[in-house]
Each structure stands twice: as structure tokens, then as C-alpha cells.
Design a protein around this motif. Structure first.
Motif, PDB file in Angstrom:
ATOM      1  N   SER A  79       0.828  -1.215   0.000  1.00 38.13           N
ATOM      2  CA  SER A  79       0.000   0.000   0.000  1.00 38.13           C
ATOM      3  C   SER A  79       0.858   1.260   0.000  1.00 38.13           C
ATOM      4  CB  SER A  79      -0.959   0.003   1.199  1.00 38.13           C
ATOM      5  OG  SER A  79      -0.295   0.339   2.399  1.00 38.13           O
ATOM      6  N   LYS A  80       2.071   1.186   0.511  1.00 43.47           N
ATOM      7  CA  LYS A  80       2.966   2.346   0.550  1.00 43.47           C
ATOM      8  C   LYS A  80       3.732   2.512  -0.761  1.00 43.47           C
ATOM      9  CE  LYS A  80       5.479   1.279   4.029  1.00 43.47           C
ATOM     10  NZ  LYS A  80       6.485   1.337   5.103  1.00 43.47           N
ATOM     11  N   HIS A  81       3.769   1.474  -1.570  1.00 43.19           N
ATOM     12  CA  HIS A  81       4.523   1.484  -2.823  1.00 43.19           C
ATOM     13  C   HIS A  81       3.735   2.229  -3.900  1.00 43.19           C
ATOM     14  CE1 HIS A  81       7.856  -0.063  -5.146  1.00 43.19           C
ATOM     15  NE2 HIS A  81       7.039  -0.425  -6.107  1.00 43.19           N
ATOM     16  N   GLU A  82       4.432   2.700  -4.932  1.00 44.81           N
ATOM     17  CA  GLU A  82       3.761   3.376  -6.040  1.00 44.81           C
ATOM     18  C   GLU A  82       2.645   2.505  -6.585  1.00 44.81           C
ATOM     19  OE1 GLU A  82       6.320   5.049  -9.078  1.00 44.81           O
ATOM     20  OE2 GLU A  82       7.953   5.091  -7.607  1.00 44.81           O
ATOM     21  N   LYS A  83       1.506   3.094  -6.805  1.00 47.87           N
ATOM     22  CA  LYS A  83       0.270   2.371  -7.103  1.00 47.87           C
ATOM     23  C   LYS A  83       0.354   1.397  -8.276  1.00 47.87           C
ATOM     24  CE  LYS A  83      -4.633   3.304  -7.483  1.00 47.87           C
ATOM     25  NZ  LYS A  83      -5.665   4.312  -7.488  1.00 47.87           N
ATOM     26  N   ASP A  84       0.877   1.820  -9.402  1.00 51.33           N
ATOM     27  CA  ASP A  84       0.866   0.977 -10.599  1.00 51.33           C
ATOM     28  C   ASP A  84       2.213   0.324 -10.889  1.00 51.33           C
ATOM     29  OD1 ASP A  84      -1.830   1.471 -11.108  1.00 51.33           O
ATOM     30  OD2 ASP A  84      -1.364   3.334 -12.145  1.00 51.33           O
ATOM     31  N   THR A  85       3.141   0.421  -9.961  1.00 49.21           N
ATOM     32  CA  THR A  85       4.459  -0.165 -10.155  1.00 49.21           C
ATOM     33  C   THR A  85       4.578  -1.414  -9.288  1.00 49.21           C
ATOM     34  OG1 THR A  85       5.355   2.063 -10.453  1.00 49.21           O
ATOM     35  CG2 THR A  85       6.932   0.308 -10.048  1.00 49.21           C
ATOM     36  N   PRO A  86       4.769  -2.573  -9.911  1.00 51.26           N
ATOM     37  CA  PRO A  86       4.869  -3.802  -9.121  1.00 51.26           C
ATOM     38  C   PRO A  86       6.069  -3.784  -8.172  1.00 51.26           C
ATOM     39  CG  PRO A  86       4.579  -4.308 -11.457  1.00 51.26           C
ATOM     40  CD  PRO A  86       4.842  -2.840 -11.349  1.00 51.26           C
ATOM     41  N   MET A  87       5.876  -4.412  -7.046  1.00 55.01           N
ATOM     42  CA  MET A  87       6.932  -4.530  -6.042  1.00 55.01           C
ATOM     43  C   MET A  87       7.417  -5.972  -6.054  1.00 55.01           C
ATOM     44  SD  MET A  87       6.549  -3.277  -2.121  1.00 55.01           S
ATOM     45  CE  MET A  87       7.986  -2.956  -1.128  1.00 55.01           C
TER      46      MET A  87
ATOM     47  N   VAL B  25      -4.394  -9.072  -4.064  1.00 56.48           N
ATOM     48  CA  VAL B  25      -3.206  -8.624  -4.789  1.00 56.48           C
ATOM     49  C   VAL B  25      -3.235  -9.226  -6.186  1.00 56.48           C
ATOM     50  CG1 VAL B  25      -1.754  -8.396  -2.720  1.00 56.48           C
ATOM     51  CG2 VAL B  25      -1.705 -10.524  -4.021  1.00 56.48           C
ATOM     52  N   LYS B  26      -2.464  -8.609  -7.077  1.00 56.17           N
ATOM     53  CA  LYS B  26      -2.282  -9.132  -8.432  1.00 56.17           C
ATOM     54  C   LYS B  26      -0.792  -9.381  -8.619  1.00 56.17           C
ATOM     55  CE  LYS B  26      -5.980  -6.470 -10.632  1.00 56.17           C
ATOM     56  NZ  LYS B  26      -6.261  -5.410 -11.616  1.00 56.17           N
ATOM     57  N   SER B  27      -0.486 -10.427  -9.351  1.00 59.99           N
ATOM     58  CA  SER B  27       0.914 -10.681  -9.684  1.00 59.99           C
ATOM     59  C   SER B  27       1.137 -10.298 -11.143  1.00 59.99           C
ATOM     60  CB  SER B  27       1.288 -12.142  -9.432  1.00 59.99           C
ATOM     61  OG  SER B  27       0.517 -12.999 -10.234  1.00 59.99           O
ATOM     62  N   ILE B  28       2.250  -9.648 -11.380  1.00 63.09           N
ATOM     63  CA  ILE B  28       2.629  -9.198 -12.714  1.00 63.09           C
ATOM     64  C   ILE B  28       3.886  -9.981 -13.098  1.00 63.09           C
ATOM     65  CG2 ILE B  28       3.269  -7.217 -14.147  1.00 63.09           C
ATOM     66  CD1 ILE B  28       0.512  -6.882 -12.755  1.00 63.09           C
ATOM     67  N   ARG B  29       3.834 -10.650 -14.239  1.00 60.00           N
ATOM     68  CA  ARG B  29       4.975 -11.451 -14.697  1.00 60.00           C
ATOM     69  C   ARG B  29       5.983 -10.585 -15.442  1.00 60.00           C
ATOM     70  NH1 ARG B  29       4.209 -17.067 -14.801  1.00 60.00           N
ATOM     71  NH2 ARG B  29       2.130 -17.663 -14.120  1.00 60.00           N
ATOM     72  N   GLY B  30       7.191 -11.113 -15.558  1.00 65.44           N
ATOM     73  CA  GLY B  30       8.211 -10.454 -16.351  1.00 65.44           C
ATOM     74  C   GLY B  30       9.326  -9.864 -15.507  1.00 65.44           C
ATOM     75  N   ALA B  31      10.315  -9.324 -16.213  1.00 63.90           N
ATOM     76  CA  ALA B  31      11.497  -8.762 -15.554  1.00 63.90           C
ATOM     77  C   ALA B  31      11.141  -7.621 -14.603  1.00 63.90           C
ATOM     78  CB  ALA B  31      12.494  -8.293 -16.597  1.00 63.90           C
ATOM     79  N   LYS B  32      10.165  -6.846 -14.979  1.00 60.70           N
ATOM     80  CA  LYS B  32       9.742  -5.721 -14.129  1.00 60.70           C
ATOM     81  C   LYS B  32       8.488  -6.083 -13.345  1.00 60.70           C
ATOM     82  CE  LYS B  32      12.196  -2.285 -16.434  1.00 60.70           C
ATOM     83  NZ  LYS B  32      13.118  -1.419 -15.805  1.00 60.70           N
ATOM     84  N   GLY B  33       8.244  -7.381 -13.203  1.00 58.74           N
ATOM     85  CA  GLY B  33       7.039  -7.861 -12.535  1.00 58.74           C
ATOM     86  C   GLY B  33       7.151  -7.817 -11.024  1.00 58.74           C
ATOM     87  N   GLY B  34       6.117  -8.321 -10.407  1.00 64.32           N
ATOM     88  CA  GLY B  34       6.043  -8.325  -8.958  1.00 64.32           C
ATOM     89  C   GLY B  34       4.588  -8.351  -8.535  1.00 64.32           C
ATOM     90  N   TYR B  35       4.303  -7.686  -7.435  1.00 67.62           N
ATOM     91  CA  TYR B  35       2.948  -7.665  -6.885  1.00 67.62           C
ATOM     92  C   TYR B  35       2.466  -6.236  -6.708  1.00 67.62           C
ATOM     93  CZ  TYR B  35       3.288 -12.627  -5.967  1.00 67.62           C
ATOM     94  OH  TYR B  35       3.402 -13.984  -6.111  1.00 67.62           O
ATOM     95  N   ILE B  36       1.174  -6.059  -6.928  1.00 64.21           N
ATOM     96  CA  ILE B  36       0.492  -4.791  -6.655  1.00 64.21           C
ATOM     97  C   ILE B  36      -0.811  -5.123  -5.943  1.00 64.21           C
ATOM     98  CG2 ILE B  36       1.480  -3.529  -8.616  1.00 64.21           C
ATOM     99  CD1 ILE B  36      -1.181  -3.989 -10.114  1.00 64.21           C
ATOM    100  N   LEU B  37      -1.373  -4.137  -5.283  1.00 62.83           N
ATOM    101  CA  LEU B  37      -2.694  -4.320  -4.681  1.00 62.83           C
ATOM    102  C   LEU B  37      -3.712  -4.471  -5.793  1.00 62.83           C
ATOM    103  CD1 LEU B  37      -2.714  -1.621  -1.827  1.00 62.83           C
ATOM    104  CD2 LEU B  37      -2.247  -4.069  -1.624  1.00 62.83           C
ATOM    105  N   ALA B  38      -4.679  -5.336  -5.598  1.00 64.46           N
ATOM    106  CA  ALA B  38      -5.712  -5.557  -6.610  1.00 64.46           C
ATOM    107  C   ALA B  38      -6.740  -4.427  -6.616  1.00 64.46           C
ATOM    108  CB  ALA B  38      -6.405  -6.893  -6.372  1.00 64.46           C
ATOM    109  N   LYS B  39      -6.809  -3.689  -5.525  1.00 61.24           N
ATOM    110  CA  LYS B  39      -7.738  -2.561  -5.396  1.00 61.24           C
ATOM    111  C   LYS B  39      -7.005  -1.446  -4.654  1.00 61.24           C
ATOM    112  CE  LYS B  39     -10.974  -5.974  -3.720  1.00 61.24           C
ATOM    113  NZ  LYS B  39     -11.944  -6.292  -2.709  1.00 61.24           N
ATOM    114  N   ASP B  40      -7.627  -0.299  -4.577  1.00 61.79           N
ATOM    115  CA  ASP B  40      -7.074   0.785  -3.774  1.00 61.79           C
ATOM    116  C   ASP B  40      -7.042   0.361  -2.310  1.00 61.79           C
ATOM    117  OD1 ASP B  40      -6.791   2.456  -5.958  1.00 61.79           O
ATOM    118  OD2 ASP B  40      -8.737   3.431  -5.651  1.00 61.79           O
TER     119      ASP B  40
END
Length: 137
Positions: free
Chosen positions: A19-27, A56-71
């Protein structure tokens, strides 16, 4: 037996980090693990449960990671805990005493209401912590 296990505490901690991480950037998981001091293998299991619960959502790839699925404002702490703990339990099973069973059921509902706040509310505790640090210096 504690009301919330290590699983719930670690999962809530990971969600707070997200929640503290940039909203659309996977951690990345290693960053969450490092920041939250959670063993990476364990964190993977927790994030998998949180993903299945659509928190949460998982994003694949080199710049992937996890983001919140909602606000963060739309994610309740109680939902995070239930996703990880399966439920919030006061006792493991019903007692033979129906009066105590009613008491424990009502207690459980009261506790759920206590945790029925959104993830963004934890920012208020960051402010309290900052005030504490300011006054203790």
C-alpha cells in the motif's frame, strides 16, 4: 493461542508494504521480503493466498512483482486476515455450554468489526509513530 497468527501478521505487513509502494508499479517479492522482514519462501505462500482472495495481483516479467488488486481504501483488514487465517477464531471448536457459545460468537463478531477498517487507515499509525519519534528525541 493468539487471535492472529504469524501468518496474519506477516500477510498484513506485506499488504501494508504494497500500500505504501507506487500504485501501478509492481513490487518484487525480494523487496517486500526485505522491507517487511518476512522470509521470502513464506511470503510467496502468503501472497499466493492473497492473490486467490483477489487482494493482490501478480505481474509477470522482468519488471514484474505484486500490486494491490484494489485501492488501499477498498481493502479491509478483516478481509486480509480472513484470507490468510481462513477465519478469525476465538476458540477452536464449540463448547458444551450453549451460553458460552453465544458469548464466543458475539465476541468474534465484535472483533471482526474492530478490524473492519481499510488498509489505508494504517497510515494514521505511521503518523502516531512519527510523533512518538519526534517527542522521544
Amino acid at each position: 493461542m493468539p487471535l492472529i497468527s504469524t501468518k496474519g501478521v506477516y500477510g498484513l505487513t506485506a499488504m501494508y508494504e504494497l500500500s505504501k509502494h507506487e500504485k501501478d508499479t509492481p513490487m518484487q517479492i525480494k523487496e517486500i521480503s526485505s522491507n517487511a522482514n518476512i522470509p521470502q519462501n513464506y511470503l510467496e505462500q502468503l501472497l499466493s493466498k492473497l492473490r486467490r482472495a483477489q487482494l493482490v495481483k501478480s505481474i509477470r516479467g522482468a519488471k514484474g512483482g505484486y500490486i494491490l488488486a484494489k485501492d488501499a481504501e477498498d481493502i479491509k483488514i478483516v478481509d486480509i486476515l480472513i484470507a490468510l487465517e481462513d477465519d478469525i477464531k476465538i476458540i477452536d471448536s464449540k463448547t458444551q455450554n450453549p451460553i458460552l457459545n453465544i458469548f464466543f460468537d458475539e465476541s468474534k463478531e465484535s472483533i471482526k468489526k474492530m478490524f473492519d477498517v481499510n488498509l489505508a487507515k494504517l497510515d494514521e499509525y505511521q503518523d502516531k509513530y512519527n510523533e512518538f519519534l519526534h517527542y522521544s528525541i
